[in-house]
Design a protein around this motif. Structure first.
Motif, PDB file in Angstrom:
ATOM      1  N   UNK A 176      -7.244  27.693 -48.858  1.00  0.00           N
ATOM      2  CA  UNK A 176      -7.904  28.459 -47.793  1.00  0.00           C
ATOM      3  C   UNK A 176      -7.772  29.970 -48.035  1.00  0.00           C
ATOM      4  N   UNK A 177      -6.544  30.518 -48.145  1.00  0.00           N
ATOM      5  CA  UNK A 177      -6.459  31.967 -48.411  1.00  0.00           C
ATOM      6  C   UNK A 177      -7.050  32.364 -49.754  1.00  0.00           C
ATOM      7  N   UNK A 178      -6.981  31.465 -50.746  1.00  0.00           N
ATOM      8  CA  UNK A 178      -7.595  31.780 -52.038  1.00  0.00           C
ATOM      9  C   UNK A 178      -9.107  31.931 -51.892  1.00  0.00           C
ATOM     10  N   UNK A 198     -24.591  35.552 -46.781  1.00  0.00           N
ATOM     11  CA  UNK A 198     -24.460  34.159 -47.184  1.00  0.00           C
ATOM     12  C   UNK A 198     -23.023  33.815 -47.573  1.00  0.00           C
ATOM     13  N   UNK A 199     -22.300  34.785 -48.099  1.00  0.00           N
ATOM     14  CA  UNK A 199     -20.910  34.566 -48.499  1.00  0.00           C
ATOM     15  C   UNK A 199     -19.918  34.858 -47.375  1.00  0.00           C
ATOM     16  N   UNK A 200     -20.183  35.894 -46.596  1.00  0.00           N
ATOM     17  CA  UNK A 200     -19.201  36.336 -45.600  1.00  0.00           C
ATOM     18  C   UNK A 200     -19.208  35.455 -44.351  1.00  0.00           C
ATOM     19  N   UNK A 201     -20.344  34.927 -43.942  1.00  0.00           N
ATOM     20  CA  UNK A 201     -20.374  34.077 -42.749  1.00  0.00           C
ATOM     21  C   UNK A 201     -19.545  32.802 -42.942  1.00  0.00           C
ATOM     22  N   UNK A 202     -19.667  32.078 -44.059  1.00  0.00           N
ATOM     23  CA  UNK A 202     -18.744  30.952 -44.279  1.00  0.00           C
ATOM     24  C   UNK A 202     -17.300  31.406 -44.413  1.00  0.00           C
ATOM     25  N   UNK A 203     -17.092  32.609 -44.956  1.00  0.00           N
ATOM     26  CA  UNK A 203     -15.744  33.159 -45.068  1.00  0.00           C
ATOM     27  C   UNK A 203     -15.121  33.334 -43.685  1.00  0.00           C
ATOM     28  N   UNK A 204     -15.923  33.731 -42.703  1.00  0.00           N
ATOM     29  CA  UNK A 204     -15.417  33.896 -41.336  1.00  0.00           C
ATOM     30  C   UNK A 204     -14.960  32.558 -40.767  1.00  0.00           C
ATOM     31  N   UNK A 205     -15.698  31.501 -41.064  1.00  0.00           N
ATOM     32  CA  UNK A 205     -15.294  30.162 -40.611  1.00  0.00           C
ATOM     33  C   UNK A 205     -13.987  29.749 -41.277  1.00  0.00           C
ATOM     34  N   UNK A 206     -13.886  29.976 -42.574  1.00  0.00           N
ATOM     35  CA  UNK A 206     -12.646  29.674 -43.292  1.00  0.00           C
ATOM     36  C   UNK A 206     -11.474  30.485 -42.744  1.00  0.00           C
ATOM     37  N   UNK A 207     -11.743  31.737 -42.382  1.00  0.00           N
ATOM     38  CA  UNK A 207     -10.687  32.601 -41.861  1.00  0.00           C
ATOM     39  C   UNK A 207     -10.137  32.059 -40.544  1.00  0.00           C
ATOM     40  N   UNK A 208     -11.030  31.605 -39.657  1.00  0.00           N
ATOM     41  CA  UNK A 208     -10.581  31.025 -38.392  1.00  0.00           C
ATOM     42  C   UNK A 208      -9.744  29.768 -38.647  1.00  0.00           C
ATOM     43  N   UNK A 209     -10.214  28.901 -39.548  1.00  0.00           N
ATOM     44  CA  UNK A 209      -9.461  27.682 -39.870  1.00  0.00           C
ATOM     45  C   UNK A 209      -8.115  28.023 -40.500  1.00  0.00           C
ATOM     46  N   UNK A 210      -8.109  29.024 -41.351  1.00  0.00           N
ATOM     47  CA  UNK A 210      -6.882  29.433 -42.031  1.00  0.00           C
ATOM     48  C   UNK A 210      -5.816  29.886 -41.037  1.00  0.00           C
ATOM     49  N   UNK A 211      -6.196  30.741 -40.076  1.00  0.00           N
ATOM     50  CA  UNK A 211      -5.196  31.242 -39.140  1.00  0.00           C
ATOM     51  C   UNK A 211      -4.762  30.182 -38.147  1.00  0.00           C
ATOM     52  N   UNK A 212      -5.630  29.237 -37.832  1.00  0.00           N
ATOM     53  CA  UNK A 212      -5.215  28.121 -36.998  1.00  0.00           C
ATOM     54  C   UNK A 212      -4.179  27.276 -37.742  1.00  0.00           C
ATOM     55  N   UNK A 213      -4.436  27.022 -39.011  1.00  0.00           N
ATOM     56  CA  UNK A 213      -3.473  26.276 -39.823  1.00  0.00           C
ATOM     57  C   UNK A 213      -2.169  27.048 -39.980  1.00  0.00           C
TER      58      UNK A 213
END
Length: 223
Positions: free
Chosen positions: A11-13, A64-79
């Motif tokens: 996730x952070x990678x 196209x790259x940053x919007x999925x990154x925002x979703x990953x970021x939310x999942x990452x901090x929840x984890x």
């Protein structure tokens, strides 16, 4: 029912790589299209990340790259909050991380649009992203500090050093804004500091990926 194990360090990678690729790809495409002048943005500050990603194909690929990154970021901090435990500081960690992710999504979604309202959303979106993300990083390091083993002291210390460096860049920007009379030089310095801050931010997530990979943390999902 079979279980699928996902390595948390991915996730952070992925966040670090998406941020780096999005900014530099947009810069290169805008440079080729003539939207920005050729220079080293980390030193000369000839353009901001926002300006480099505001026009043409670079804008579309950036979003196209940053919007999925925002979703990953939310999942990452929840984890990360689950990893840190179920206490109130851990819930605050999740809240700060999700706020940073939402702000990044707003910023990317409205980048390249015109109008005062959209400009407000972009400006405060990136401010909330950096601010809440930075507070989440500090809280993460504070929660991790009590359980750092000898093998984990190097990434923990490196991540703390990156946080200190980001704070110093912010202080330099505030002092320069108060003391500089030349607006053009002030803008260039602010642009250069923005690129440097973005690089440090990505480097922090790379260090976190290194630390989580060493801990062999897994997320198990039923399939």
């Amino acid at each position: 029912m079979a279980q699928v194990a996902i390595r948390l360090w991915t996730f952070p990678l992925a966040i670090a790589l998406l941020l780096l690729v999005a900014a530099h790809l947009a810069w290169w495409l805008s440079l080729r299209a003539g939207y920005i002048e050729p220079c080293n943005p980390y030193w000369d500050g000839c353009t901001s990340i926002s300006r480099a990603a505001r026009h043409g194909l670079g804008n579309h690929l950036f979003r196209l790259l940053v919007l999925p990154c925002a979703v990953l970021l939310a999942a990452h901090w929840w984890l990360a909050s689950r990893w840190a435990g179920g206490s109130a500081p851990s819930r605050l960690l999740a809240a700060l991380g999700v706020a940073a992710a939402a702000a990044l999504g707003v910023y990317a979604a409205f980048l390249g649009t015109e109008g005062a309202a959209y400009g407000f959303l972009r400006r405060y979106g990136i401010t909330v992203f950096f601010g809440c993300g930075y507070l989440a990083q500090l809280l993460f390091l504070r929660r991790w500090r009590g359980s750092v083993r000898s093998l984990q002291r190097i990434p923990w210390g490196a991540m703390l050093a990156v946080c200190i460096a980001m704070l110093l860049l912010g202080a330099v920007n505030v002092v320069a804004d108060a003391m500089m009379q030349d607006r053009d030089r002030q803008d260039r310095l602010e642009n250069a500091l923005e690129w440097q801050l973005g690089l440090l931010l990505a480097f922090w997530y790379l260090l976190q990926a290194w630390a989580w990979r060493a801990q062999r943390l897994l997320l198990s999902l039923d399939r």
